[in-house]
Design a protein around this motif. Structure first.
Motif, mmCIF file in Angstrom:
data_model
loop_
_atom_site.group_PDB
_atom_site.id
_atom_site.type_symbol
_atom_site.label_atom_id
_atom_site.label_comp_id
_atom_site.label_asym_id
_atom_site.label_seq_id
_atom_site.Cartn_x
_atom_site.Cartn_y
_atom_site.Cartn_z
ATOM 1 N N CYS A 32 29.729 22.076 37.973
ATOM 2 C CA CYS A 32 28.894 21.571 36.741
ATOM 3 C C CYS A 32 28.622 20.275 36.503
ATOM 4 O O CYS A 32 27.957 19.696 35.916
ATOM 5 C CB CYS A 32 29.632 22.073 35.342
ATOM 6 N N ASP A 33 29.228 19.327 37.595
ATOM 7 C CA ASP A 33 28.908 17.941 37.608
ATOM 8 C C ASP A 33 28.166 17.830 38.674
ATOM 9 O O ASP A 33 27.732 16.439 38.982
ATOM 10 C CB ASP A 33 30.061 17.369 37.650
ATOM 11 N N ALA A 34 27.258 18.877 39.216
ATOM 12 C CA ALA A 34 26.224 18.767 40.471
ATOM 13 C C ALA A 34 24.918 19.309 39.314
ATOM 14 O O ALA A 34 25.273 20.042 38.573
ATOM 15 C CB ALA A 34 26.467 19.269 41.791
ATOM 16 N N PRO A 35 23.841 19.001 40.137
ATOM 17 C CA PRO A 35 22.654 19.586 39.262
ATOM 18 C C PRO A 35 22.494 20.876 39.164
ATOM 19 O O PRO A 35 22.877 21.742 40.297
ATOM 20 C CB PRO A 35 21.233 19.011 40.080
ATOM 21 N N HIS A 36 22.261 21.592 38.089
ATOM 22 C CA HIS A 36 22.415 23.052 37.937
ATOM 23 C C HIS A 36 21.430 23.272 36.770
ATOM 24 O O HIS A 36 21.075 22.447 35.934
ATOM 25 C CB HIS A 36 23.808 23.419 37.624
ATOM 26 N N GLN B 121 17.272 19.620 35.210
ATOM 27 C CA GLN B 121 18.315 20.015 35.878
ATOM 28 C C GLN B 121 19.642 19.470 35.062
ATOM 29 O O GLN B 121 19.467 17.963 34.715
ATOM 30 C CB GLN B 121 18.747 19.791 37.365
ATOM 31 N N THR C 64 23.509 17.709 34.771
ATOM 32 C CA THR C 64 24.389 17.163 35.662
ATOM 33 C C THR C 64 25.832 17.267 34.970
ATOM 34 O O THR C 64 26.661 16.511 35.807
ATOM 35 C CB THR C 64 23.846 15.877 36.258
ATOM 36 N N ASP C 65 26.080 17.976 33.913
ATOM 37 C CA ASP C 65 27.466 17.736 33.493
ATOM 38 C C ASP C 65 27.496 19.006 32.428
ATOM 39 O O ASP C 65 26.483 19.620 32.181
ATOM 40 C CB ASP C 65 27.687 16.574 32.771
ATOM 41 N N ALA D 56 18.692 15.621 35.273
ATOM 42 C CA ALA D 56 17.942 15.003 36.277
ATOM 43 C C ALA D 56 16.609 15.751 36.327
ATOM 44 O O ALA D 56 16.490 16.806 36.248
ATOM 45 C CB ALA D 56 18.960 15.048 37.422
#
Length: 310
Positions: A213-217, A293, A295-296, A309
């Motif tokens: 969840c700290d990467a683009p999703h 997206q 990012t957190d 993002a």
């Protein structure tokens, strides 16, 4: 008569030797006082596990205290101590485990029956909403020598489902105190698009490819509803409950953040129900709209600009 007297004397001397010789054979006398061995205390609630050594690569239900390093939660950590109990032996790994209850309570949830939930969660006799909880419990126990010495405490350690090292604290995340660390959230790829705002890649009945969840999703799971009798509740009521739950969990007056998010209700269709009155489970999540997206984690994000993002 003299012979009898001499024989008796020899017997007395022999008996004295039998009593005194073992004392001499056992060695020198040791002068001093015995002292009880001191063992490490249980880690205090609120402290964090910094290093677990080789055990940090596994996911056991319990770990001995020996070799574990605890300290401040300000940097990279492996888990947080959420309570110290008097050695409960039952229900290990269950959601009725006293350690699980300690973690849920520390996070700011309240129990309604057997289920921890937000105080603001919508609830009726037929429907109950609760956050999807992304932590697991490990019990920290005294080492073998300490147990032999009579120590019987259990320290409850909350860690993310995926394990590993992360930053942040779990206590207070479902209150205004702090937001949820990304390690405890559940995210996957999904996005909305088209003139109707259709959502793609969101059917949780199929296996979703989870993303950090700290990467683009695109999507984050927020809550789960349990319906006692599906015939008594309409889909519209469930959508309204999902929106209310999203607003409470995100701590936003508008859970769509002005159209940047879409709140999605996803009924579990593969639950084996055959009657109109069967129970029902529904998932509630948010999706970033358009080509955006996240990012957190957005749980507890509040009215700040969203972590977006794209």
């Amino acid at each position: 008569m003299r012979r009898r007297w001499l024989g008796g004397l020899v017997l007395v001397i022999a008996l004295l030797a039998a009593v005194t010789v073992p004392v001499v054979v056992q060695g020198r006398r040791v002068v001093g006082q015995a002292q009880a061995q001191r063992f490490p205390d249980a880690p205090a609630a609120g402290t964090c596990l910094l290093d677990a050594g080789p055990a940090g690569q596994t996911r056991p239900q319990s770990l001995p205290l020996d070799g574990l390093i605890f300290g401040s939660c300000d940097g990279p950590i492996r888990g947080q101590v959420v309570g110290v109990l008097d050695a409960p032996q039952e229900l290990v790994g269950s959601r009725r485990d006293p350690c699980f209850r300690a973690a849920a309570t520390a996070a700011g949830l309240q129990y309604v029956g057997r289920r921890p939930t937000l105080p603001e969660a919508p609830r009726t006799d037929n429907v109950s909403w609760a956050p999807f909880l992304g932590f697991t419990i490990t019990r920290i126990e005294p080492g073998e020598q300490a147990r032999r010495g009579g120590q019987r405490w259990i320290a409850c350690l909350a860690t993310p489902h995926a394990g590993g090292v992360y930053t942040g604290r779990l206590d207070g995340v479902y209150t205004a105190e702090r937001s949820l660390p990304a390690a405890f959230a559940t995210c996957w790829a999904a996005q909305t698009g088209g003139s109707a705002g259709a959502v793609s890649g969101v059917d949780l009945d199929s296996t979703a490819t989870l993303l950090p969840c700290d990467a683009p999703h695109g999507a984050e799971l927020l809550a789960v509803a349990r319906v006692g009798d599906r015939s008594l509740t309409s889909r519209e009521e469930m959508r309204a409950g999902c929106a209310a739950m999203a607003a409470a969990m995100l701590r936003m007056s508008d859970p769509t953040a002005g159209g940047q998010l879409s709140v999605v209700l996803d009924p579990v269709s593969s639950d084996g129900a055959s009657r109109p009155t069967d129970p029902w489970t529904l998932n509630c999540f948010v999706v970033a709209t358009g080509d955006r997206q996240l990012t957190d984690s957005v749980v507890g994000w509040g009215e700040r600009p969203l972590p977006l993002a794209g």
